[in-house]
Design a protein around this motif. Structure first.
Motif, PDB file in Angstrom:
ATOM      1  N   UNK A 207       0.880  -1.171   0.000  1.00 39.47           N
ATOM      2  CA  UNK A 207       0.000   0.000   0.000  1.00 39.47           C
ATOM      3  C   UNK A 207       0.914   1.216   0.000  1.00 39.47           C
ATOM      4  N   UNK A 208       0.511   2.244  -0.711  1.00 37.20           N
ATOM      5  CA  UNK A 208       1.400   3.369  -0.957  1.00 37.20           C
ATOM      6  C   UNK A 208       1.831   4.068   0.332  1.00 37.20           C
ATOM      7  N   UNK A 209       3.138   4.373   0.404  1.00 36.91           N
ATOM      8  CA  UNK A 209       3.729   5.050   1.550  1.00 36.91           C
ATOM      9  C   UNK A 209       4.124   6.481   1.166  1.00 36.91           C
ATOM     10  N   UNK A 210       5.043   6.627   0.195  1.00 39.27           N
ATOM     11  CA  UNK A 210       5.440   7.940  -0.332  1.00 39.27           C
ATOM     12  C   UNK A 210       5.292   7.923  -1.852  1.00 39.27           C
ATOM     13  N   UNK A 211       4.542   8.879  -2.405  1.00 39.85           N
ATOM     14  CA  UNK A 211       4.361   8.908  -3.857  1.00 39.85           C
ATOM     15  C   UNK A 211       5.412   9.805  -4.512  1.00 39.85           C
ATOM     16  N   UNK A 212       6.678   9.375  -4.401  1.00 43.46           N
ATOM     17  CA  UNK A 212       7.782  10.144  -4.978  1.00 43.46           C
ATOM     18  C   UNK A 212       7.627  10.309  -6.482  1.00 43.46           C
ATOM     19  N   UNK A 213       7.058   9.296  -7.156  1.00 44.26           N
ATOM     20  CA  UNK A 213       6.907   9.357  -8.605  1.00 44.26           C
ATOM     21  C   UNK A 213       5.929  10.413  -9.065  1.00 44.26           C
ATOM     22  N   UNK A 214       5.108  10.945  -8.149  1.00 40.11           N
ATOM     23  CA  UNK A 214       4.205  12.047  -8.499  1.00 40.11           C
ATOM     24  C   UNK A 214       4.903  13.394  -8.383  1.00 40.11           C
ATOM     25  N   UNK A 215       6.049  13.412  -7.762  1.00 43.69           N
ATOM     26  CA  UNK A 215       6.843  14.638  -7.653  1.00 43.69           C
ATOM     27  C   UNK A 215       7.882  14.687  -8.776  1.00 43.69           C
ATOM     28  N   UNK A 216       8.538  13.544  -9.003  1.00 42.53           N
ATOM     29  CA  UNK A 216       9.543  13.421 -10.059  1.00 42.53           C
ATOM     30  C   UNK A 216       9.357  12.068 -10.722  1.00 42.53           C
TER      31      UNK A 216
END
Length: 256
Positions: A207-216
């Motif tokens: 389950x998603x923890x940090x959506x880093x891919x939505x920032x970069x």
């Protein structure tokens, strides 16, 4: 004149939001749960008739948050939904430490399994780098763009090795062996929805923890590594056994 129309059309296209075509096949993820109300709007995964799992960020409120099962388009009633209030909310301790981000949620009544509502299996093994997995949630799949929840979105992501993931962490975040990362440059890598569900080979793996891919888009997103939590999940289920109401008393009162 035609040139002028073309310029106007291009200008309007540039002013419009980017199109997002990652909509799932309707009801292809019967374990996906939409949690809303009580100050939350996020996702979870149904693991049996009573329980679902989500991230720490998706923090439901007992008897205020509603778990909507059998959803696809959350803006309309499709006749497939089951709307059930949340009862117990158990967060893994210590809460939102560098080590853990997992919440278990018990429903006030059991879900009815149908072709639109069905649980996902817990993992029997951990995901491996290079493995293809599937992430689903409500929200934008375009980096740095907000989109209100409507239809369920699906993206395909590769699992990446731990070192690659660690190299993308901001200085204020710490790596944990309870994390798994997926997505990389030139792949789908953004699901802007808390508690988004990652499934690999038909098993719940994150389950998603940090959506880093939505920032970069070049950075992998981080998911709770569910294969490390089977014992904890089963212990919680064993410790919070719901008490079903019996029909004995009403029937006796009727006879009297």
């Amino acid at each position: 004149m035609n040139l002028l129309l073309l310029v106007v059309a291009l200008g309007l296209a540039g002013a419009s939001p980017l199109e997002d075509y990652k909509t799932c096949q309707p009801h292809s993820r019967p374990w996906q749960v939409y949690l809303h109300g009580g100050g939350v709007s996020c996702s979870g995964a149904l693991i049996d008739e009573w329980w679902l799992v989500t991230s720490f960020d998706c923090a439901p409120t007992s008897y205020s948050t509603i778990a909507s099962l059998g959803e696809h388009d959350v803006t309309v009633e499709e006749g497939t939904e089951q709307h059930i209030h949340v009862a117990e909310v158990i967060r893994h301790s210590p809460y939102r430490s560098p080590l853990h981000s997992l919440t278990m949620v018990r429903l006030t009544k059991p879900a009815r399994f149908t072709q639109y509502v069905h649980p996902i299996r817990l993992p029997s093994h951990c995901p491996q780098p290079g493995q293809t997995c599937y992430v689903s949630g409500w929200g934008s799949t375009i980096p740095n763009q907000y989109e209100p929840p409507q239809s369920l979105k699906c993206i395909t992501v590769p699992v990446v090795d731990d070192q690659t993931c660690m190299n993308t962490f901001p200085e204020y975040l710490y790596w944990s062996p309870f994390m798994v990362c997926a997505g990389q440059v030139n792949t789908d890598n953004c699901m802007n929805n808390g508690g988004s569900v990652m499934v690999c080979d038909g098993q719940l793996q994150g389950v998603q923890w940090f959506r880093h891919g939505c920032r970069n888009p070049a950075d992998p997103s981080v998911y709770t590594k569910l294969c490390m939590y089977n014992d904890w999940i089963n212990n919680v289920r064993d410790s919070y056994i719901p008490i079903l109401p019996t029909e004995t008393t009403p029937r006796m009162q009727t006879l009297l």
